[in-house]
Each structure stands twice: as structure tokens, then as C-alpha cells.
Design a protein around this motif. Structure first.
Motif, PDB file in Angstrom:
ATOM      1  N   UNK A 111       2.196   2.216  -0.394  1.00 55.65           N
ATOM      2  CA  UNK A 111       1.232   1.172   0.001  1.00 55.65           C
ATOM      3  C   UNK A 111       1.270  -0.007  -0.973  1.00 55.65           C
ATOM      4  N   UNK A 112       2.250   0.015  -1.862  1.00 58.80           N
ATOM      5  CA  UNK A 112       2.539  -1.110  -2.768  1.00 58.80           C
ATOM      6  C   UNK A 112       1.433  -1.384  -3.777  1.00 58.80           C
ATOM      7  N   UNK A 113       0.584  -0.366  -4.021  1.00 57.84           N
ATOM      8  CA  UNK A 113      -0.578  -0.614  -4.885  1.00 57.84           C
ATOM      9  C   UNK A 113      -1.128   0.738  -5.369  1.00 57.84           C
ATOM     10  N   UNK A 114      -1.855   0.744  -6.474  1.00 62.02           N
ATOM     11  CA  UNK A 114      -2.641   1.940  -6.840  1.00 62.02           C
ATOM     12  C   UNK A 114      -3.975   1.822  -6.100  1.00 62.02           C
ATOM     13  N   UNK A 115      -4.048   2.453  -4.946  1.00 58.37           N
ATOM     14  CA  UNK A 115      -5.200   2.262  -4.073  1.00 58.37           C
ATOM     15  C   UNK A 115      -6.430   3.028  -4.520  1.00 58.37           C
ATOM     16  N   UNK A 116      -6.233   4.321  -4.879  1.00 57.82           N
ATOM     17  CA  UNK A 116      -7.378   5.182  -5.185  1.00 57.82           C
ATOM     18  C   UNK A 116      -8.147   4.680  -6.397  1.00 57.82           C
ATOM     19  N   UNK A 117      -7.436   4.100  -7.348  1.00 52.97           N
ATOM     20  CA  UNK A 117      -8.074   3.665  -8.593  1.00 52.97           C
ATOM     21  C   UNK A 117      -8.556   2.218  -8.533  1.00 52.97           C
ATOM     22  N   UNK A 118      -8.389   1.568  -7.391  1.00 56.10           N
ATOM     23  CA  UNK A 118      -9.007   0.265  -7.235  1.00 56.10           C
ATOM     24  C   UNK A 118      -8.076  -0.928  -7.140  1.00 56.10           C
ATOM     25  N   UNK A 119      -6.787  -0.674  -6.878  1.00 62.66           N
ATOM     26  CA  UNK A 119      -5.908  -1.796  -6.573  1.00 62.66           C
ATOM     27  C   UNK A 119      -5.159  -2.391  -7.747  1.00 62.66           C
ATOM     28  N   UNK A 120      -4.634  -1.536  -8.612  1.00 57.99           N
ATOM     29  CA  UNK A 120      -3.822  -2.035  -9.722  1.00 57.99           C
ATOM     30  C   UNK A 120      -2.356  -2.185  -9.296  1.00 57.99           C
ATOM     31  N   UNK A 129       6.580   2.730   4.240  1.00 57.40           N
ATOM     32  CA  UNK A 129       5.795   1.600   3.743  1.00 57.40           C
ATOM     33  C   UNK A 129       4.544   1.523   4.608  1.00 57.40           C
ATOM     34  N   UNK A 130       3.395   1.538   3.957  1.00 60.51           N
ATOM     35  CA  UNK A 130       2.153   1.814   4.670  1.00 60.51           C
ATOM     36  C   UNK A 130       1.065   0.820   4.271  1.00 60.51           C
ATOM     37  N   UNK A 131       0.109   0.649   5.163  1.00 65.11           N
ATOM     38  CA  UNK A 131      -0.943  -0.324   4.860  1.00 65.11           C
ATOM     39  C   UNK A 131      -2.105   0.303   4.095  1.00 65.11           C
ATOM     40  N   UNK A 132      -2.564  -0.407   3.054  1.00 67.11           N
ATOM     41  CA  UNK A 132      -3.816  -0.048   2.386  1.00 67.11           C
ATOM     42  C   UNK A 132      -4.739  -1.234   2.592  1.00 67.11           C
ATOM     43  N   UNK A 133      -5.558  -1.188   3.647  1.00 69.93           N
ATOM     44  CA  UNK A 133      -6.406  -2.350   3.930  1.00 69.93           C
ATOM     45  C   UNK A 133      -7.406  -2.614   2.811  1.00 69.93           C
ATOM     46  N   UNK A 134      -7.853  -1.561   2.137  1.00 70.57           N
ATOM     47  CA  UNK A 134      -8.929  -1.703   1.154  1.00 70.57           C
ATOM     48  C   UNK A 134      -8.473  -2.384  -0.131  1.00 70.57           C
ATOM     49  N   UNK A 135      -7.376  -1.891  -0.702  1.00 68.18           N
ATOM     50  CA  UNK A 135      -7.003  -2.369  -2.030  1.00 68.18           C
ATOM     51  C   UNK A 135      -5.856  -3.374  -2.025  1.00 68.18           C
ATOM     52  N   UNK A 136      -5.156  -3.484  -0.878  1.00 69.39           N
ATOM     53  CA  UNK A 136      -4.012  -4.391  -0.841  1.00 69.39           C
ATOM     54  C   UNK A 136      -4.228  -5.499   0.203  1.00 69.39           C
ATOM     55  N   UNK A 137      -4.463  -5.065   1.442  1.00 67.09           N
ATOM     56  CA  UNK A 137      -4.545  -6.010   2.558  1.00 67.09           C
ATOM     57  C   UNK A 137      -5.627  -7.056   2.384  1.00 67.09           C
ATOM     58  N   UNK A 138      -6.819  -6.590   2.043  1.00 62.87           N
ATOM     59  CA  UNK A 138      -7.981  -7.439   1.855  1.00 62.87           C
ATOM     60  C   UNK A 138      -7.664  -8.574   0.870  1.00 62.87           C
TER      61      UNK A 138
END
Lengths: 177, 274, 381
Positions: free
Chosen positions: B125-134, B201-210
Motif C-alpha cells: 500500500x506504499x505506506x506504513x498504514x497501521x502506524x499512521x502513514x509513515x 499494489x493496494x489502496x490504503x484510503x486512510x493513510x495514503x489516498x486521503x
């Protein structure tokens, strides 16, 4: 005194640890107690290395040697570092080509182990076992039969024959002076 | 039987914890579809290993199977222990890009090198999503993240080419906008002898897309689709530097190399003769 | 070569004896990464495990080594890794994971002089507290400490038995001196050795609770096992919000070792009844204590000792027993007072506690030093 402390020292790569291992194993074959310990540097080759063997008819408590009865030095630098705690009545065995500066008042046996190994066996590799041959005959600490058996158990199968030959070369050697 | 009904056989019935629109749910669905189409009636012959991160929650504890939810980055070595002791089991690793390509990268390369007979599914998802988008090792260059507030300044890593050169037997990359191709790829991966790797390759709307200014998930999926170019396209070569195009496709090793289990069996045979 | 070592007397290196002990205990999976002074364990098991249908694999680092050991254990096989200080540090996260997931395995740490790379080829005893407290969070360790080649063999078997019985990682804390030492070892006939193995659950029986030490399933046996390092309930499902689930789980995990601590405490003792001077030691340092006690007794000073064969759980009752008799308790160790403080805590003023600390060069504390310290301490009384 039932406890004999032996130190075999030299440079990493000279097989001093293996030599100590063979000696300790031979003592166990003779029904004695033996402990072998070692110390070496981080470099695989060329740094000071020592192998210490304690042989005793009693249980061996402290495994390190404190006053050495018999010391084998395969290099000058090892002799210089480790000779300080050899007993006054102790005996020294040195590779006569590699150790030339000797302590003044000590019984020294000079053995051209490396030269013999290179000339007779085509490689310096077996100098440790040549030295053990001479050591065994002179000290009578362990029997040559026990040493031969220990060599068979301690070296790689394909080098058994040449190691036995090395031991015999050392065992029949006349000391050089 | 309808595939949806069949897939109930594969799930414990515990709801997935993913955010609305998360690609993780898509990957779970597609994986179970692939398993179903391969003819598995249940997941009894599978062991799932996963690390830490959103994607690690795909199998654990939701799949009705054995699952080992390990520490961060260590799913592949745990899977190595399982597979070597039980070569008869299908061992599948799920993980995110942080887990598999970041903290656990060396294990991934070594598993490919050893041709360990497992399948690794990396949800990128191209991001550290669970930890808040690093920022991650997969984040496109110049992306705003919580740890790159002036834009990321490191190029991303190309797992596909890395693993193809490391010795993997099968490598594929698709996006969550390529459900049909992904299903086929997962079936190939699961039936490939040796190490197989599928990147989604997957979408993370919360930490990446937004934060990238996508209005909704649909827009993100459209972006994933339009950014994709075939892996053999000459343009794909510029991918790792830019990270803005997504090279999709498959790599299949033509020469068959022994799996780690087979190599160890050979060694055991040799040892028996000595 | 035969499957297990035939009974008899051997002249063997400590690390090799440890490896043979592992084979005798039923270890069939070993993963490790080269490190001095532990490498001989991996080298010997690379020769031996294929003979008994086991697997030895050299992993890419120590983290992967312990992780794969954990995987192999869940696949139903007794498993082990071996390392030294730097690798032991890298393993700490997975030690916590093994504790939390109740994964039986044996971790060997052959101590060398640290911290960091330190003196890589020289012995030390500086990992005693790391073995107890190395991973994060609350946990309990089982740590065994051999002082002879014989015990390298015997305590490895014991380590596997404890790991299997209590479903927990067990640490075998050796040191360079004991690992590299060669001496006689007597291998008993296989049927004289007690070997314990985990019990699988009955259908429906919880395997992460319900009892102090739950039964352990393996993967691939139809249990649909859920294993997680996150806080979990009796059937393994994550419960990360409820404080009572966390408290119950971690309290049980620590409790299962605390409850059995008395039976686990294993010490060698001498002259506890009437000694003036007492020694508390472990590992290679205890070999100097043997000789010091003999010498002191010859000189008319009544001396005794407690030798910690189990270091953790800390054998408090033995230490207390010694302190009730001895006026001086001497604690020699090759570190800067790691066990000394623990002894002081237990002795609690009942006797004078004197530390003897020596680090660097791998040199052992000598019997002479210990006799000197003992005489000085008793003169002052």
C-alpha cells in the motif's frame, strides 16, 4: 605431585589446539583425568594461540594452568608471552628454527619440527604432531600407544597416515643442540 | 456451489478489522477465490504465517486454518521452520510492504535464494498504514507522508526485479484493480514448486489516498489501473526511480531448480552414506 | 555414525557435548548463525542431525535463526539455536515472542566478553541479567548454567525437558571456557535418561489457557491453531483492548514458572551446615571455588559453597541457607556484580556479602584470589 600442567603455544594455524587435544585424549586413554582449554585471537591465522592441558590422577577442579610444568613453544612471540609462569624445574620444548632466543636457566629441548615436517612430509602442517612425538619420548607423560590412538581419533581420516608418520619422525628424533 | 458459499468454509466468521475501502479485504477475497478454484474444500493443508501490519491480519485469525502471527518482519523465517519440518503442508506468508520489504527484507531475499517452497503475498500500500502513514521503502518519490513532511526523498525499491534476480521460481505483480489477473497469478503461485512471490499494489484510503488528494476509493483504483504498464514495456524500466508507474505482469523461471526441501533431502542421503 | 552416541566415556569439547545432549534429548531442528565461541555447536549438529533425520540450517542472522526454531517447534519438532552475546541480543524480541506464545525451544548463549563485539574470543559471564530480563515486558526465564563438559550434555537434556514440560523457551547459559574446554564425559545408556515431550490437546481443549501449562497442538494436525504474540485469550484469539485478558495471560505465564520454581532450583552444595565462609558461583568461575574451598579447609577455615546450576528462577532457598551459616558470603563472577546484587537482596543483611569481579582476557578468577579474599574477610570479623 599427581598434577602435570602442560602448555602448547604458537601462532594461530600451527595446530596448537589440536596438539593439546591429542595429548589430553591420550591421557584419558591411560585412565587419567585431563582437561584441555585454549586461548586464541580473533584472527584465524597468525595471532598468539595457546592450548593448555592438565593431566592428573585426581579429579581436576580448576581447569586453567597457573604454574606450568612443561611448555611447548612453536613461535618466538608465544614463548616470550607465556614463558613467565613456567616452573624453575620445568622443561621447555621449542621449534629450533622458529625459537632462537631462549631463557638462560631452563631445561630446553630443541626440535626442528617445522623443518622436518616440511622436508619429510612436504608441508609444515604436521609440525605440531612431529613435536608431540619428541615430547612423548622425552617426557614419558603418556605412552606412545595412547598418543597413536589419540591421533587416530583426533585428525581427519585422510590425514591419519601422514600424522602417524609425523609422530614417528618426532618420536625417534635425536635432539639437536 | 457458489464461490461465496464455498468460501465460508475458509473463514472463521470473525469480521476483518480493515478500514472502509481497504485493499486488504480485496486480497483476502481474491486469495480465497483462487484456493476455491484450485479445488481446495478447506484450508486444512495450509499454514499461514504473517508478521505485523494491516496485511498480516488477512489470515490471522480470520482464515479457518493454522496461522502463526509472528513479530514484525519475521513471518518468512518462521515459515521456513514450519516448511522444513512439514514439507507436506502449503505454507503461505501474507504481509505488507513494511513487513516483507522493509524490516524483513533480508529474509525475503534469502528465502528466494534458497528456493524455499512457500508463497509470499505482499500487499503493497506504499505506506506504513497501521502506524499512521509513515514513509515506506515502496513510497513513490516526492510523496508527503507523516515522516516526510516536505516530500519523500528516497526512490522506492522494486521487489519484482529484486526477487527475479534472487532466485525465485515465480514472481508476479498486480494491483487490486486487476482482480482476474491476480486470481490467476495466485493460482500459479500456489501450484509453483519453489519460491513464489505475488505483490499486490493496494489502496490504503486512510493513510495514503486521503493525503495524496484522492477523493474516494474508486478514484484510487482508477489511478492504480491507469498507472499500470506491462512489465515487459520498455517504459517499465524507469519504474524504480519514479515509483509512479506500476509495472505489472509475471516472471516464470524456465529452468527448474531444486527446492530447499529437496536440497536438504539430498544432503541427508549423502550423510547416510558416511 | 550411530543414531545417538553409544554409552561410554569420551574426551570431548563442551560445545560438542552440548550438541550430543541435544540429539539425545530429541532435538531434530537446529538453526543458527556463525559466532565465536558458539559455532562448534552448529558445526557438530550439521554433521549429526542428518544421521537422525533432523535438519540443521544456517540462517541469514540470529533473528531468523530463532524465528525458524519457533516455526519448527510449532510444526511439532524439538528445536534449538545457539549463539553468543551479540546474537543473543538480536534474539531478544523472539525470546519474548516464544514466551508469549508458549513455544518450547532451547536457546544456547555461550557468553563472551561484552558489551558489543568486546573480546570476541574471550570468555565472560556478563549475560546473566540479559538472560533474565533481555526482552521487553513482564516475563520469567528459565536459565541453566553448566560448569563442565559433562553438564553441557546433561543440562542440555534438562533444558529440553523443562522447555517441553513448561511450554516455554529455556536458556542454556554457557561460557567460552566451559564451551571450549575438553574433558571426560560419560554418556549414559539412552534408557537411563528421562526425556519429556509436550502433550497435544484433546479436541476442543484450550491450548492458551484453562490450566497453568496448557497442552500444545502442532500445525498441520487439524487444530486450526491460532498463534499470536499479541495478547490473546484461551483459544489464541487476539484481545488487545481488555486489560483483564492481558493481566490473566501474563500473570499465568509468569506464574507457571514461579509455581514450579522450587522444583526447578538446582544447586550443587558443599558444607552448608557449618561453614564460616561461603561462596556463591556459577559456570566456569565455580571451578575455582572448588579448589579454594579445599585449600581453605586444609588451612583450618571452614568453607562451603552453593553452585547455581539453575540461575533463574534464582535459587533463593539455597542462598538463604548458606547465609544463615556463613558469616561471609563471597560472590565471584566474570562480570561487574550481576549476581552479587541478587545475592545481597536474598541474604538481606544475614551475612556480609563480598563481590569478586574480574573481566577481560577470559581469565578465570583463580583459587588463590578467592583464598586471599576469604582470609581477608574472615580476619575483619
Amino acid at each position: 605431585m599427581s598434577r602435570t600442567e602442560v602448555r602448547i603455544c604458537g601462532l594461530g594455524g600451527q595446530g596448537v589446539v589440536l596438539a593439546g587435544q591429542i595429548l589430553g585424549r591420550a591421557a584419558v586413554y591411560m585412565g587419567k583425568n585431563a582437561v584441555q582449554t585454549q586461548s586464541y585471537g580473533a584472527e584465524a591465522r597468525g595471532s598468539a594461540a595457546k592450548s593448555e592441558v592438565i593431566i592428573s590422577s585426581d579429579r581436576i577442579l580448576f581447569p586453567k594452568i597457573r604454574s606450568c610444568d612443561l611448555m611447548v613453544a612453536m613461535s618466538q612471540s608465544a614463548l616470550d608471552v607465556y614463558v613467565h609462569d613456567v616452573k624453575e624445574e620445568g622443561q621447555l620444548f621449542v621449534d629450533s628454527d622458529l625459537v632462537t632466543k631462549l631463557p638462560p636457566s631452563m631445561e630446553v629441548h630443541k626440535v626442528a619440527a617445522t623443518r622436518i615436517s616440511r622436508c619429510e612430509l612436504g608441508s609444515a602442517t604436521f609440525a605440531n604432531v612431529v613435536m608431540l612425538g619428541a615430547f612423548t619420548r622425552i617426557t614419558r607423560l603418556v605412552s606412545s600407544d595412547a598418543m597413536e590412538k589419540a591421533i587416530s581419533e583426533s585428525v581427519a581420516a585422510k590425514t591419519k597416515t601422514v600424522n602417524h608418520k609425523a609422530f614417528q619422525l618426532g618420536f625417534v628424533l635425536r635432539e639437536s643442540h | 456451489m457458489s464461490s461465496a458459499a464455498q468460501r465460508k468454509q475458509f473463514l472463521r466468521g470473525i469480521p476483518f478489522p480493515f478500514c472502509a475501502g481497504c485493499g486488504g479485504a480485496t486480497v483476502a477475497t481474491v486469495f480465497l477465490k483462487a484456493v476455491d478454484e484450485l479445488g481446495f474444500k478447506d484450508l486444512r493443508s495450509f499454514v499461514f504465517c504473517s508478521g505485523i501490519g494491516c496485511a498480516s491480519w488477512i489470515p490471522s485469525p480470520h482464515f479457518k486454518a493454522d496461522s502463526i502471527h509472528t513479530t514484525h518482519g519475521r513471518s518468512i523465517p518462521v515459515a521456513t521452520g514450519v516448511k522444513l519440518v512439514r514439507p507436506d503442508l502449503n505454507v503461505v506468508v501474507f504481509g505488507g510492504d513494511g513487513d516483507v520489504l522493509g524490516i524483513g527484507l533480508s529474509h525475503l531475499i534469502h528465502a528466494a535464494r534458497r528456493n524455499l517452497d512457500i508463497t509470499v503475498i505482499m500487499v503493497n500500500n506504499m505506506i506504513y498504514g497501521m502506524t499512521g502513514g509513515q514513509v515506506a521503502a515502496t513510497t513513490p518519490l516526492g510523496t508527503w507522508t507523516t515522516t516526510t513532511p516536505y516530500g519523500s526523498y528516497e526512490p522506492p525499491l522494486d521487489a519484482f526485479r529484486l526477487l527475479a534476480s534472487a532466485g525465485a521460481s515465480y514472481v508476479a505483480r498486480w494491483t487490486t484493480a486487476h482482480m482476474a489477473e491476480l486470481t490467476e497469478s495466485l493460482k500459479t503461485a500456489l501450484t509453483t514448486k519453489g519460491f513464489s512471490f505475488v505483490e499486490v499494489v493496494s489502496q490504503c484510503p486512510t493513510a495514503f489516498g486521503r493525503r495524496r488528494g484522492f477523493k474516494n476509493v474508486k478514484e484510487m483504483l482508477r489511478w492504480l489501473k491507469t498507472q499500470s504498464i506491462p512489465i515487459d514495456d520498455p517504459e517499465a524500466a524507469s519504474m524504480p526511480e519514479q515509483g509512479e508507474t506500476i509495472a505489472v505482469g509475471e516472471f516464470r523461471r524456465r529452468t527448474v531448480i531444486p527446492t530447499l526441501t529437496e536440497s536438504i533431502q539430498q544432503v541427508t542421503k549423502r550423510a547416510g552414506k558416511q | 555414525m550411530s543414531k545417538v552416541l553409544s554409552p561410554g566415556t569420551y574426551f570431548m569439547q563442551g560445545n560438542k557435548a552440548l550438541a550430543e545432549g541435544a540429539v539425545a534429548a530429541g532435538c531434530r531442528f537446529f538453526a543458527g548463525y556463525p559466532i565465536t565461541p558458539a559455532s562448534e555447536i552448529a558445526e557438530h549438529l550439521a554433521v549429526r542431525l542428518p544421521h537422525v533425520g533432523g535438519i540443521m540450517i544456517q540462517m541469514e542472522d540470529e533473528i531468523a535463526s530463532l524465528a525458524s526454531v519457533i516455526g519448527a517447534s510449532w510444526a511439532g519438532t524439538k528445536s534449538m539455536t545457539a549463539t553468543s552475546g551479540p546474537g543473543f541480543s538480536l534474539m531478544q524480541e523472539s525470546i519474548g515472542y516464544a514466551f508469549m506464545t508458549e513455544t518450547p525451544c532451547v536457546i544456547v548463549d555461550v557468553q563472551r566478553a561484552g558489551p558489543s563485539t568486546g573480546q570476541a574470543t574471550k570468555g565472560g559471564q556478563g549475560d546473566v541479567m540479559q538472560a533474565r530480563w533481555g526482552t521487553h515486558g513482564d516475563y520469567a526465564s528459565i536459565v541453566l548454567s553448566p560448569n563442565s563438559v559433562q553438564e553441557m550434555y546433561d543440562l542440555t537434556i534438562r533444558a529440553f525437558n523443562l522447555a517441553e514440560e513448561f511450554r516455554t523457551p529455556v536458556i542454556l547459559l554457557s561460557d567460552e571456557v566451559t564451551s571450549h574446554m575438553r574433558e571426560q564425559i560419560t554418556v549414559p545408556p539412552a534408557d537411563h535418561v528421562e526425556i519429556r515431550t509436550r502433550t497435544p490437546p484433546r479436541v476442543g481443549e484450550p491450548y492458551f489457557g484453562g490450566t497453568l501449562v496448557p497442552p500444545m497442538p502442532s500445525v498441520g494436525e487439524g487444530f486450526d491453531v491460532v498463534v499470536t504474540g499479541s495478547t490473546h485469550n484461551e483459544v489464541g484469539l487476539r484481545f488487545t483492548a481488555d486489560p483483564t485478558v492481558h493481566s490473566a495471560l501474563v500473570t499465568r505465564l509468569v506464574g507457571k514458572i514461579e509455581v514450579a520454581a522450587q522444583s526447578m532450583m538446582d544447586c550443587e552444595t558443599f558444607n552448608l551446615d557449618g561453614c564460616d565462609v561461603g561462596f556463591i558461583s556459577f559456570g566456569c568461575t565455580s571451578r575455582a571455588v572448588y579448589e579454594a574451598v579445599e585449600t581453605l579447609e586444609e588451612q583450618g577455615i571452614s568453607a562451603g559453597f552453593v553452585r547455581l546450576r539453575t540461575i533463574w528462577p534464582f535459587p533463593e532457598k539455597y542462598v538463604r541457607e548458606l547465609a544463615e551459616q556463613a558469616r561471609v558470603v563471597i560472590v565471584p563472577e566474570m562480570n561487574l556484580k550481576q549476581i552479587y546484587y541478587e545475592v545481597q537482596r536474598v541474604v538481606d543483611g544475614a551475612a556480609r556479602v563480598v563481590p569478586v569481579n574480574q573481566i577481560g582476557g577470559g581469565e578465570l578468577v583463580t583459587p588463590e584470589t578467592l583464598c586471599h579474599v576469604a582470609k581477608e574477610a574472615t580476619d575483619k570479623l
